[in-house]
Design a protein around this motif. Sequence first.
Motif, PDB file in Angstrom:
ATOM      1  N   SER A 238      37.089  27.592  53.404  1.00  0.00           N
ATOM      2  CA  SER A 238      35.917  28.212  54.027  1.00  0.00           C
ATOM      3  C   SER A 238      35.321  27.311  55.104  1.00  0.00           C
ATOM      4  CB  SER A 238      34.840  28.476  52.968  1.00  0.00           C
ATOM      5  OG  SER A 238      34.140  27.277  52.683  1.00  0.00           O
TER       6      SER A 238
ATOM      7  N   LYS B 181      24.942  22.654  40.974  1.00  0.00           N
ATOM      8  CA  LYS B 181      25.494  23.570  39.969  1.00  0.00           C
ATOM      9  C   LYS B 181      26.141  24.736  40.693  1.00  0.00           C
ATOM     10  CE  LYS B 181      22.414  22.413  36.270  1.00  0.00           C
ATOM     11  NZ  LYS B 181      21.802  22.819  35.045  1.00  0.00           N
ATOM     12  N   ILE B 182      27.290  25.149  40.260  1.00  0.00           N
ATOM     13  CA  ILE B 182      27.987  26.271  40.899  1.00  0.00           C
ATOM     14  C   ILE B 182      28.037  27.443  39.918  1.00  0.00           C
ATOM     15  CG2 ILE B 182      30.207  27.018  41.891  1.00  0.00           C
ATOM     16  CD1 ILE B 182      30.393  24.083  42.965  1.00  0.00           C
ATOM     17  N   LEU B 183      27.482  28.567  40.350  1.00  0.00           N
ATOM     18  CA  LEU B 183      27.444  29.759  39.486  1.00  0.00           C
ATOM     19  C   LEU B 183      28.208  30.884  40.153  1.00  0.00           C
ATOM     20  CD1 LEU B 183      23.682  30.109  38.400  1.00  0.00           C
ATOM     21  CD2 LEU B 183      25.499  28.834  37.278  1.00  0.00           C
ATOM     22  N   LYS B 184      29.043  31.548  39.416  1.00  0.00           N
ATOM     23  CA  LYS B 184      29.765  32.721  39.945  1.00  0.00           C
ATOM     24  C   LYS B 184      28.763  33.878  40.022  1.00  0.00           C
ATOM     25  CE  LYS B 184      34.563  32.243  39.842  1.00  0.00           C
ATOM     26  NZ  LYS B 184      34.702  30.847  39.504  1.00  0.00           N
ATOM     27  N   ARG B 185      28.808  34.636  41.136  1.00  0.00           N
ATOM     28  CA  ARG B 185      27.928  35.808  41.253  1.00  0.00           C
ATOM     29  C   ARG B 185      28.392  36.890  40.284  1.00  0.00           C
ATOM     30  NH1 ARG B 185      25.591  37.617  46.164  1.00  0.00           N
ATOM     31  NH2 ARG B 185      24.697  35.831  47.213  1.00  0.00           N
ATOM     32  N   PRO B 186      27.439  37.584  39.681  1.00  0.00           N
ATOM     33  CA  PRO B 186      27.865  38.717  38.826  1.00  0.00           C
ATOM     34  C   PRO B 186      28.493  39.816  39.698  1.00  0.00           C
ATOM     35  CG  PRO B 186      25.458  38.608  39.062  1.00  0.00           C
ATOM     36  CD  PRO B 186      26.004  37.406  39.758  1.00  0.00           C
ATOM     37  N   GLU B 187      29.353  40.621  39.082  1.00  0.00           N
ATOM     38  CA  GLU B 187      30.006  41.723  39.831  1.00  0.00           C
ATOM     39  C   GLU B 187      28.954  42.718  40.298  1.00  0.00           C
ATOM     40  OE1 GLU B 187      33.292  42.052  40.629  1.00  0.00           O
ATOM     41  OE2 GLU B 187      33.412  39.985  39.869  1.00  0.00           O
TER      42      GLU B 187
END
Length: 210
Positions: A178, A204-210
């Motif tokens: 990226s 902190k790295i958080l995955k976005r919810p669908e």
Amino acid sequence: MTPEFPEDIQHRVISTDAIDEIERYQILTSLVVPRPIGWVSTRGQDGTLNIAPFSFFAAVSASPMLVSLSIGTRRGVAKDSLQNIHQQGVFCVNVVTEMHLAAMNKTSASLPPDQDEFVFADLPVATANSVEAPYVANCPAVFECQLFKEVDLGRVNMIIGEVVAVRLDPSLPTIGDSSFVDSEALRPVGRLWGPAYTLLGEVKILKRPE
Ligand SMILES: Cc1cc2nc3c(=O)[nH]c(=O)nc-3n(C[C@H](O)[C@H](O)[C@H](O)COP(=O)(O)O)c2cc1C
């Protein structure tokens, strides 16, 4: 272990009409934290180089690429940065990183408009490619801006700048394939309250919810 959060808080509700200007400033600037610092470099009509930090600084839009700055008045007179932006219509925003923390602070001094602030803070200078404005030659990330819009807010003017080019130190890593610049490598400085600043804490790295 998950920290325990209270179910409810008995807030102290402060009506902004009931407090003075200083209190409003102190509450706002200690709650909107950490704020990035736009270190704005401009050229005066007589060619004098100016640079000053502004932490009422924000990203506004990616396309067009816009940033905003709120520049106050000093004893009823527009600050030098604002006057230069009015006259020249261009400026650079240098991203403040750890290496420039002390120099950035130095450039917040109120100096006469004919004093070169790059010399004052012992900063190396270069001229941007796409706009006729100076920038800090050893700053890892710089936005080259054109005045896009100005909003008169009374004693404060909000300047919206269109970023026409971004200068990036090629040694700054990006995340994967990226164009996200690696924040830990950039080492940005954030402003807290008054003379308090912060460097990056835990990321902190958080995955976005669908
Ligand atoms: C970290 C920091 C952030 C600042 N942010 C702002 C700001 O958002 N708006 C403002 O009007 N002044 C701000 N100031 C004060 C200006 O930097 C200061 O008035 C400076 O002398 C303006 O310079 P100039 O007259 O060369 O434009 C800030 C100062 C510091 C140290």
